[in-house]
Write an enzyme that holds these catalytic residues in place. Structure first.
Site, PDB file in Angstrom:
ATOM      1  N   ASP A 231       0.859  -1.168   0.000  1.00 21.75           N
ATOM      2  CA  ASP A 231       0.000   0.000   0.000  1.00 21.75           C
ATOM      3  C   ASP A 231       0.906   1.231   0.000  1.00 21.75           C
ATOM      4  OD1 ASP A 231      -2.331   1.705   0.560  1.00 21.75           O
ATOM      5  OD2 ASP A 231      -1.515   1.806   2.573  1.00 21.75           O
TER       6      ASP A 231
ATOM      7  N   ASP B  25      -0.247   5.211   0.938  1.00 24.01           N
ATOM      8  CA  ASP B  25      -0.538   6.150   2.031  1.00 24.01           C
ATOM      9  C   ASP B  25      -0.644   5.414   3.365  1.00 24.01           C
ATOM     10  OD1 ASP B  25      -0.738   8.459   0.384  1.00 24.01           O
ATOM     11  OD2 ASP B  25      -2.742   7.829  -0.220  1.00 24.01           O
TER      12      ASP B  25
END
Length: 244
Positions: free
Chosen positions: A26, A28
């Site tokens: 991922d 953020d």
């Protein structure tokens, strides 16, 4: 209007092991700390339409979702909440902030660990993120990491997390089976996405969802320091044995 797609350079995988490990990060809250930008853009978007913004914790709780899904969740208690309008307001606010503020900083040791992983013949790096491709391109350029990820799946390419499409598309693109795929993320959406795709899931303790929620979502393990990521991957996916 959706932002235009940005082509991201794809590294050659010709020399990669025949039975690689696909490691999907991922962005953020996992690779970069973007909370300042997200909260500021969210606050500006609400203010532009004279709406009361959620508190900071509530704003960060939806990080990882696509913008439409994020505002659907945030406005769930108001049947007249203007989801589409708020999506555009957020995008406009973010563009202004993006041009004014420095890029989101990477978490400590993130770049070093990624560099080590990409140097391994048995590892393919990928990204699965609620960002648009334009946002990913900005993060990679700001950190001199263009071409480090063999597959990049974004909100431009697939349904919002926790739908497994991003992981399924990455595995199909790279030709890697679920049992040799690891998703690393900071939210329950990342963990649920990984599990729905049949992949392993590592939760990180430095992001935007509490550890308890990552475990409840099915995380196989939790890491509290980026330097612990390689060992966590090795514990879930055995290294490829050398040919005799």
């Amino acid at each position: 209007m959706s932002p235009a797609a940005v082509s991201l350079p794809i590294p050659s995988i010709a020399a990669v092991s025949e039975d690689p490990i696909l490691v999907l990060f991922d962005c953020d809250g996992t690779l970069v700390d973007s909370q300042h930008m997200i909260v500021a853009a969210m606050t500006d978007a609400y203010a532009s339409h004279n709406l009361v913004a959620p508190d900071r914790a509530r704003m960060l709780s939806i990080v990882g979702l696509s913008l439409h899904e994020a505002f659907t969740v945030l406005g769930a208690e108001d049947p007249e909440f203007p989801v589409a309008v708020m999506v555009e307001a957020y995008r406009d606010a973010f563009v202004i902030l993006r041009d004014r503020e420095p890029p989101e900083p990477m978490y400590p040791f993130a770049r070093d660990v990624l560099n080590d992983l990409r140097g391994r013949e048995d590892v393919l790096l990928g990204m699965v993120t609620g960002k648009a491709q334009r946002g990913v391109a900005r993060v990679l350029a700001a950190n001199a990491m263009e071409g480090w990820f063999s597959t990049v799946q974004t909100a431009d390419d697939a349904p919002s997390k926790p739908h497994p499409a991003m992981v399924l598309q990455a595995m199909a693109e790279m030709g890697v089976e679920p049992h040799r795929t690891v998703v690393i993320g900071d939210t329950s959406y990342d963990i649920e996405m990984a599990k729905a795709a049949g992949a392993h899931a590592i939760g990180v303790a430095w992001g935007y969802h509490p550890v308890d929620s990552l475990l409840a979502a099915g995380a196989d393990t939790i890491v509290t320091d980026f330097n612990a990521v390689p060992a966590a991957i090795a514990a879930l996916v055995p290294p490829v044995r050398s040919a005799a």
